[in-house]
Design an enzyme around this catalytic site. Structure first.
Site, PDB file in Angstrom:
ATOM      1  N   GLU A  37       0.400   0.575   6.295  1.00 12.96           N
ATOM      2  CA  GLU A  37       0.828  -0.716   6.847  1.00 12.96           C
ATOM      3  C   GLU A  37       1.856  -1.382   5.923  1.00 12.96           C
ATOM      4  OE1 GLU A  37      -1.086  -5.008   8.255  1.00 12.96           O
ATOM      5  OE2 GLU A  37      -2.404  -3.426   7.517  1.00 12.96           O
ATOM      6  N   VAL A  54       8.304  -7.102  -0.244  1.00 15.54           N
ATOM      7  CA  VAL A  54       7.682  -7.679   0.947  1.00 15.54           C
ATOM      8  C   VAL A  54       6.216  -8.016   0.680  1.00 15.54           C
ATOM      9  CG1 VAL A  54       7.156  -7.316   3.380  1.00 15.54           C
ATOM     10  CG2 VAL A  54       9.227  -6.315   2.418  1.00 15.54           C
ATOM     11  N   ASP A  84       3.003  -9.412   3.010  1.00  9.95           N
ATOM     12  CA  ASP A  84       2.564  -9.646   4.383  1.00  9.95           C
ATOM     13  C   ASP A  84       1.148 -10.213   4.336  1.00  9.95           C
ATOM     14  OD1 ASP A  84       1.741  -9.559   7.007  1.00  9.95           O
ATOM     15  OD2 ASP A  84       1.859  -7.389   7.208  1.00  9.95           O
ATOM     16  N   LEU A  85       1.033 -11.522   4.557  1.00 15.78           N
ATOM     17  CA  LEU A  85      -0.263 -12.197   4.517  1.00 15.78           C
ATOM     18  C   LEU A  85      -0.878 -12.190   5.910  1.00 15.78           C
ATOM     19  CD1 LEU A  85      -2.353 -13.940   2.942  1.00 15.78           C
ATOM     20  CD2 LEU A  85      -1.013 -15.944   3.606  1.00 15.78           C
ATOM     21  N   GLY A  86      -1.740 -11.220   6.161  1.00 12.52           N
ATOM     22  CA  GLY A  86      -2.425 -11.145   7.444  1.00 12.52           C
ATOM     23  C   GLY A  86      -3.685 -11.990   7.444  1.00 12.52           C
ATOM     24  N   GLY A  87      -4.548 -11.755   8.431  1.00  8.13           N
ATOM     25  CA  GLY A  87      -5.805 -12.485   8.482  1.00  8.13           C
ATOM     26  C   GLY A  87      -6.883 -11.829   7.646  1.00  8.13           C
ATOM     27  N   GLY A  88      -6.918 -10.471   7.662  1.00  7.75           N
ATOM     28  CA  GLY A  88      -7.953  -9.752   6.931  1.00  7.75           C
ATOM     29  C   GLY A  88      -7.485  -9.136   5.636  1.00  7.75           C
ATOM     30  N   SER A  89      -6.166  -8.944   5.487  1.00  2.00           N
ATOM     31  CA  SER A  89      -5.650  -8.291   4.275  1.00  2.00           C
ATOM     32  C   SER A  89      -4.249  -8.800   3.970  1.00  2.00           C
ATOM     33  CB  SER A  89      -5.611  -6.760   4.464  1.00  2.00           C
ATOM     34  OG  SER A  89      -4.660  -6.404   5.453  1.00  2.00           O
ATOM     35  N   GLN A 138      -0.581  -7.246   2.423  1.00  2.00           N
ATOM     36  CA  GLN A 138       0.165  -6.046   2.052  1.00  2.00           C
ATOM     37  C   GLN A 138       1.241  -6.415   1.032  1.00  2.00           C
ATOM     38  OE1 GLN A 138      -2.442  -5.285   4.406  1.00  2.00           O
ATOM     39  NE2 GLN A 138      -0.904  -6.413   5.579  1.00  2.00           N
TER      40      GLN A 138
END
Length: 231
Positions: A76, A101, A103-108, A110
């Site tokens: 990912e 980069v 990438d601040l998601g909801g569960g993790s 990157q």
């Protein structure tokens, strides 16, 4: 059932969009990849959702190119890096000329970038193929450190008698300290239940950094819905 129903709606809208633009989409291949929301589930639940999604694609006007699957976190992160640098036309740039980069998601969360030099540990490092310049990238996913999961984890650690500093309107400096302690604990095996997190090598000097996903929504919230006002 919900996965099949929701994806069927999305594919139906996509097909309608194709017709509206006179684009022939029948039989176009569909690839579906899941991220941390599914990585956090038990295997049986995860497989049930993916099977429902596959059935929705089979019953649509499109073609199921390969079975839906859950992406490993590092893959990912690599897609994040490729997407940003392809859009910025920096895939052919010399070392130091590409974007880092987050990438601040909801569960993790990157993290992907090209280190200034080869780190002493190969953990988290990935070699791109010759068509992409043979670059060595650091690309990892911090499962449990996405916005929703980390927020819940930070609150769960709170033992103070007063209001939590991260509860809005909040105390910025107090919240920053709580978050820092939570992230430090995540780097020590078992201390947050997240498992050991590979150490991140230093970012190259003056690297350009792109924040994706919930970083954007945080900026909107902090600057009154106008991201252009942010520094």
């Amino acid at each position: 059932g919900c996965a099949k129903k929701n994806l069927s709606h999305m594919l139906h809208d996509l097909e309608a969009g194709c017709r509206a633009k006179s684009v022939h989409c029948a039989g176009a291949p569909v690839y579906l990849r899941a991220t941390a929301g599914l990585r956090l589930l038990q295997p049986k639940e995860r497989e049930s959702i993916l099977q429902g999604a596959a059935e929705a694609i089979r019953q649509s006007a499109f073609r199921l190119a390969s079975l839906p699957r859950t992406l490993p976190g590092s893959e990912e992160a690599l897609y994040d890096w490729l997407m940003v640098n392809a859009a910025a036309r920096t895939l052919g740039a010399p070392r130091g000329g590409t974007y880092a980069v987050l990438d601040l998601g909801g569960g993790s969360t990157q993290i992907a970038f090209e280190p200034a030099s080869t780190p002493p540990s190969s953990e988290g490092m990935h070699q791109l193929g010759a068509p992409l310049g043979g670059r060595a990238l650091y690309a990892v996913s911090r499962l449990g450190l996405g916005m929703n999961e980390a927020h819940a984890g930070v609150l769960a650690r709170w033992r103070g008698a007063a209001r939590h500093p991260c509860t809005l309107p909040g105390d910025y400096e107090g919240c920053r300290k709580e978050l820092s302690a939570f992230v430090r604990a995540a780097e020590e095996e078992g201390s947050t239940g997240l498992g050991r997190q590979p150490r991140t090598p230093p970012l190259p000097p003056a690297v350009r950094l792109v924040g994706l996903d919930n970083f954007y929504f945080a900026v909107l919230a902090l600057w009154g819905g106008d991201a252009s006002r942010a520094p």
